[in-house]
Design a protein around this motif. Structure first.
Motif, short mmCIF file in Angstrom:
data_model
loop_
_atom_site.label_atom_id
_atom_site.label_comp_id
_atom_site.label_asym_id
_atom_site.label_seq_id
_atom_site.Cartn_x
_atom_site.Cartn_y
_atom_site.Cartn_z
N GLU A 7 11.18 -25.40 -39.38
CA GLU A 7 11.33 -24.59 -37.93
C GLU A 7 12.33 -25.21 -37.10
N ARG A 8 12.51 -26.66 -37.22
CA ARG A 8 13.54 -27.08 -36.32
C ARG A 8 15.00 -26.74 -37.13
N ALA A 21 14.46 -23.25 -28.07
CA ALA A 21 12.94 -23.09 -27.96
C ALA A 21 12.24 -24.52 -28.65
N GLN A 72 0.07 -21.71 -23.33
CA GLN A 72 -0.65 -21.52 -24.46
C GLN A 72 -2.10 -21.16 -24.23
N ASP A 128 1.65 -16.11 -36.09
CA ASP A 128 2.80 -16.80 -35.95
C ASP A 128 3.84 -17.13 -34.61
N VAL A 129 2.77 -16.71 -33.36
CA VAL A 129 3.25 -16.59 -32.01
C VAL A 129 3.18 -17.74 -31.39
N VAL A 145 9.16 -26.38 -30.63
CA VAL A 145 8.25 -26.09 -31.74
C VAL A 145 7.00 -26.71 -31.06
N ARG A 168 16.01 -23.26 -35.86
CA ARG A 168 16.34 -23.11 -34.52
C ARG A 168 17.62 -23.79 -34.16
N TYR A 225 2.46 -21.21 -31.23
CA TYR A 225 3.39 -22.23 -31.18
C TYR A 225 4.80 -22.04 -30.70
N GLN A 226 5.12 -20.83 -30.68
CA GLN A 226 6.46 -20.56 -30.08
C GLN A 226 6.49 -20.34 -28.56
N ASP A 277 18.82 -22.07 -31.13
CA ASP A 277 17.54 -21.57 -30.42
C ASP A 277 17.07 -22.65 -29.77
#
Length: 225
Positions: A172-173, A183, A137, A127-128, A185, A176, A130-131, A181
Protein backbone atom coordinates in the motif's frame (compact mmCIF):
# COMPACT_ATOMS: atom_id res chain seq x y z
CA UNK A 1 -28.83 -22.03 -10.25
CA UNK A 2 -27.78 -24.19 -7.32
CA UNK A 3 -26.84 -22.15 -4.26
CA UNK A 4 -23.46 -23.67 -3.47
CA UNK A 5 -21.15 -22.39 -0.75
CA UNK A 6 -18.67 -21.52 -3.50
CA UNK A 7 -19.91 -20.60 -6.98
CA UNK A 8 -19.36 -23.21 -9.66
CA UNK A 9 -16.39 -21.97 -11.75
CA UNK A 10 -18.61 -22.24 -14.82
CA UNK A 11 -20.81 -19.52 -13.32
CA UNK A 12 -17.94 -17.06 -13.27
CA UNK A 13 -16.68 -18.23 -16.65
CA UNK A 14 -20.06 -17.22 -18.06
CA UNK A 15 -20.74 -14.15 -15.94
CA UNK A 16 -17.37 -12.41 -16.24
CA UNK A 17 -17.45 -12.16 -20.08
CA UNK A 18 -21.07 -10.98 -19.85
CA UNK A 19 -20.05 -8.21 -17.45
CA UNK A 20 -16.98 -7.31 -19.51
CA UNK A 21 -19.09 -6.98 -22.67
CA UNK A 22 -21.00 -4.14 -21.02
CA UNK A 23 -17.80 -2.06 -20.88
CA UNK A 24 -17.18 -2.21 -24.64
CA UNK A 25 -17.47 1.58 -24.91
CA UNK A 26 -15.18 2.32 -21.97
CA UNK A 27 -11.49 3.20 -22.05
CA UNK A 28 -9.00 0.54 -23.04
CA UNK A 29 -7.69 0.40 -19.48
CA UNK A 30 -11.19 -0.25 -18.12
CA UNK A 31 -11.96 -2.87 -20.78
CA UNK A 32 -8.87 -4.79 -19.64
CA UNK A 33 -9.22 -4.02 -15.93
CA UNK A 34 -12.81 -5.19 -15.39
CA UNK A 35 -12.49 -8.87 -16.42
CA UNK A 36 -9.01 -9.13 -14.88
CA UNK A 37 -10.21 -7.72 -11.56
CA UNK A 38 -13.22 -10.04 -11.45
CA UNK A 39 -11.12 -13.10 -12.24
CA UNK A 40 -8.20 -12.36 -9.90
CA UNK A 41 -9.95 -10.89 -6.89
CA UNK A 42 -11.08 -13.50 -4.31
CA UNK A 43 -13.90 -11.14 -3.33
CA UNK A 44 -15.72 -11.92 -6.59
CA UNK A 45 -16.33 -15.58 -5.73
CA UNK A 46 -16.78 -14.81 -2.02
CA UNK A 47 -19.56 -12.25 -2.51
CA UNK A 48 -21.30 -14.24 -5.24
CA UNK A 49 -21.11 -17.34 -3.04
CA UNK A 50 -22.67 -15.40 -0.16
CA UNK A 51 -25.45 -14.23 -2.45
CA UNK A 52 -26.21 -17.82 -3.45
CA UNK A 53 -26.26 -19.07 0.12
CA UNK A 54 -28.49 -16.18 1.23
CA UNK A 55 -30.95 -16.62 -1.63
CA UNK A 56 -29.93 -13.21 -2.98
CA UNK A 57 -28.73 -9.99 -1.39
CA UNK A 58 -31.74 -7.91 -2.43
CA UNK A 59 -31.08 -4.21 -2.97
CA UNK A 60 -27.29 -3.83 -2.70
CA UNK A 61 -25.76 -0.48 -1.75
CA UNK A 62 -22.15 -0.64 -2.95
CA UNK A 63 -19.96 1.94 -1.19
CA UNK A 64 -16.78 2.74 -3.08
CA UNK A 65 -18.18 0.90 -6.09
CA UNK A 66 -15.45 2.01 -8.51
CA UNK A 67 -16.41 0.98 -12.03
CA UNK A 68 -19.37 -1.01 -10.71
CA UNK A 69 -18.28 -4.41 -12.02
CA UNK A 70 -19.09 -6.38 -8.86
CA UNK A 71 -22.61 -4.95 -8.58
CA UNK A 72 -23.27 -5.63 -12.26
CA UNK A 73 -22.03 -9.20 -11.85
CA UNK A 74 -24.43 -9.69 -8.94
CA UNK A 75 -27.32 -8.39 -11.05
CA UNK A 76 -26.50 -10.58 -14.03
CA UNK A 77 -25.99 -13.60 -11.78
CA UNK A 78 -29.27 -13.19 -9.89
CA UNK A 79 -27.47 -12.25 -6.67
CA UNK A 80 -29.06 -8.80 -6.37
CA UNK A 81 -32.39 -7.27 -7.35
CA UNK A 82 -31.07 -3.71 -7.52
CA UNK A 83 -27.75 -1.91 -7.06
CA UNK A 84 -27.01 1.59 -5.83
CA UNK A 85 -23.33 2.49 -6.16
CA UNK A 86 -21.43 5.45 -4.70
CA UNK A 87 -17.84 6.42 -5.44
CA UNK A 88 -15.71 9.54 -5.24
CA UNK A 89 -14.27 9.10 -8.76
CA UNK A 90 -16.50 10.79 -11.36
CA UNK A 91 -14.93 8.95 -14.30
CA UNK A 92 -15.41 5.54 -12.72
CA UNK A 93 -19.02 6.34 -11.84
CA UNK A 94 -19.71 7.41 -15.43
CA UNK A 95 -18.27 4.15 -16.76
CA UNK A 96 -20.31 2.16 -14.25
CA UNK A 97 -23.50 3.94 -15.28
CA UNK A 98 -22.88 3.33 -18.98
CA UNK A 99 -22.12 -0.35 -18.38
CA UNK A 100 -25.30 -0.79 -16.33
CA UNK A 101 -27.62 0.60 -19.01
CA UNK A 102 -30.94 -1.25 -18.89
CA UNK A 103 -30.24 -2.81 -15.49
CA UNK A 104 -31.86 -1.82 -12.17
CA UNK A 105 -28.77 0.08 -11.08
CA UNK A 106 -27.79 3.66 -10.32
CA UNK A 107 -24.28 4.96 -9.76
CA UNK A 108 -23.50 8.37 -8.28
CA UNK A 109 -20.45 10.39 -7.30
CA UNK A 110 -20.25 10.90 -3.54
CA UNK A 111 -17.75 11.41 -0.74
CA UNK A 112 -18.51 8.61 1.71
CA UNK A 113 -17.25 10.69 4.61
CA UNK A 114 -19.87 13.39 3.96
CA UNK A 115 -22.75 11.43 2.46
CA UNK A 116 -25.56 9.66 4.29
CA UNK A 117 -25.59 5.98 3.33
CA UNK A 118 -28.73 5.12 1.31
CA UNK A 119 -30.97 2.40 2.70
CA UNK A 120 -30.76 -1.08 1.22
CA UNK A 121 -31.09 -4.75 2.07
CA UNK A 122 -27.31 -5.27 1.90
CA UNK A 123 -24.67 -2.58 2.35
CA UNK A 124 -21.43 -3.66 0.67
CA UNK A 125 -17.98 -2.11 1.05
CA UNK A 126 -14.84 -3.73 -0.37
CA UNK A 127 -11.34 -2.43 0.34
CA UNK A 128 -12.45 1.09 1.26
CA UNK A 129 -12.66 1.50 5.04
CA UNK A 130 -8.88 1.50 5.61
CA UNK A 131 -8.51 4.27 3.03
CA UNK A 132 -10.81 6.64 4.91
CA UNK A 133 -9.37 9.07 7.48
CA UNK A 134 -9.12 7.28 10.80
CA UNK A 135 -11.36 9.79 12.56
CA UNK A 136 -14.21 9.14 10.14
CA UNK A 137 -14.26 5.35 9.98
CA UNK A 138 -16.52 4.84 13.00
CA UNK A 139 -19.00 7.40 11.70
CA UNK A 140 -19.15 5.71 8.29
CA UNK A 141 -19.65 2.29 9.92
CA UNK A 142 -22.48 3.67 12.05
CA UNK A 143 -24.12 5.00 8.89
CA UNK A 144 -23.79 1.60 7.22
CA UNK A 145 -25.39 -0.10 10.23
CA UNK A 146 -28.35 2.29 10.14
CA UNK A 147 -28.81 1.84 6.38
CA UNK A 148 -28.61 -1.97 6.18
CA UNK A 149 -31.99 -3.66 6.53
CA UNK A 150 -30.56 -7.20 6.43
CA UNK A 151 -26.77 -7.28 6.40
CA UNK A 152 -23.46 -5.49 6.05
CA UNK A 153 -20.75 -7.14 3.92
CA UNK A 154 -17.19 -5.82 4.04
CA UNK A 155 -13.87 -6.92 2.64
CA UNK A 156 -11.39 -5.54 5.16
CA UNK A 157 -7.64 -5.15 5.42
CA UNK A 158 -6.82 -6.98 8.67
CA UNK A 159 -3.85 -5.32 10.42
CA UNK A 160 -3.40 -8.32 12.75
CA UNK A 161 -2.44 -11.06 10.29
CA UNK A 162 1.30 -11.09 10.91
CA UNK A 163 3.48 -11.28 7.79
CA UNK A 164 0.45 -10.83 5.55
CA UNK A 165 -0.34 -7.49 7.18
CA UNK A 166 3.28 -6.37 6.97
CA UNK A 167 3.41 -7.27 3.28
CA UNK A 168 0.08 -5.57 2.59
CA UNK A 169 1.16 -2.37 4.32
CA UNK A 170 4.40 -2.31 2.33
CA UNK A 171 2.45 -2.75 -0.92
CA UNK A 172 0.00 0.00 0.00
CA UNK A 173 2.74 2.45 0.90
CA UNK A 174 4.70 1.66 -2.26
CA UNK A 175 1.59 2.18 -4.39
CA UNK A 176 0.87 5.52 -2.77
CA UNK A 177 4.46 6.64 -3.28
CA UNK A 178 4.27 5.77 -6.99
CA UNK A 179 0.92 7.55 -7.39
CA UNK A 180 2.04 10.44 -5.13
CA UNK A 181 -1.07 9.80 -3.10
CA UNK A 182 -0.67 11.30 0.35
CA UNK A 183 -3.61 9.41 1.88
CA UNK A 184 -2.77 7.44 5.00
CA UNK A 185 -3.24 3.70 5.29
CA UNK A 186 -5.21 3.24 8.52
CA UNK A 187 -6.78 -0.21 8.77
CA UNK A 188 -9.18 -0.43 11.69
CA UNK A 189 -8.76 -3.63 13.76
CA UNK A 190 -11.36 -6.15 12.59
CA UNK A 191 -12.58 -6.97 16.15
CA UNK A 192 -13.40 -3.27 16.59
CA UNK A 193 -15.45 -3.27 13.37
CA UNK A 194 -17.29 -6.42 14.48
CA UNK A 195 -17.91 -5.02 17.97
CA UNK A 196 -19.42 -1.81 16.59
CA UNK A 197 -21.75 -3.75 14.31
CA UNK A 198 -22.57 -6.13 17.15
CA UNK A 199 -23.70 -3.22 19.30
CA UNK A 200 -25.97 -2.18 16.42
CA UNK A 201 -27.70 -5.56 16.48
CA UNK A 202 -25.74 -7.61 13.94
CA UNK A 203 -24.19 -11.08 14.24
CA UNK A 204 -20.74 -11.05 12.63
CA UNK A 205 -18.61 -13.74 11.03
CA UNK A 206 -15.11 -13.18 9.65
CA UNK A 207 -13.42 -15.47 7.13
CA UNK A 208 -10.19 -15.21 5.10
CA UNK A 209 -10.64 -13.63 1.67
CA UNK A 210 -7.09 -13.79 0.34
CA UNK A 211 -7.16 -17.00 -1.73
CA UNK A 212 -4.04 -17.18 -3.89
CA UNK A 213 -2.65 -13.85 -2.65
CA UNK A 214 -0.27 -12.86 0.17
CA UNK A 215 -2.62 -10.10 1.38
CA UNK A 216 -4.38 -9.88 4.78
CA UNK A 217 -7.89 -9.45 3.39
CA UNK A 218 -10.89 -10.91 5.24
CA UNK A 219 -14.62 -10.98 4.54
CA UNK A 220 -16.84 -9.73 7.35
CA UNK A 221 -20.53 -10.61 7.05
CA UNK A 222 -22.82 -8.99 9.60
CA UNK A 223 -26.39 -10.31 9.65
CA UNK A 224 -29.11 -8.37 11.42
CA UNK A 225 -30.26 -10.32 14.45
Amino acid sequence: MQRDAVPDPSDLQTLIPAVAARYAGASRFTREFVPSKLRRDPATAAVLGLARRAGGLGHVVDLGCGRGQLGILLLLGGGATRVTGLDLDLRKVAEAGAAAAGLPAAFSAADLVRTEVPGGDTVLMADVLYQLPGGTQVRVLEGMARAARRRVVMRLFDPDRGWRSAFGMAMERAGRAIRRDGAAVQPMPVPEVAALLGRAGFRCTVTPCWAGTPLPNVLLVAERG
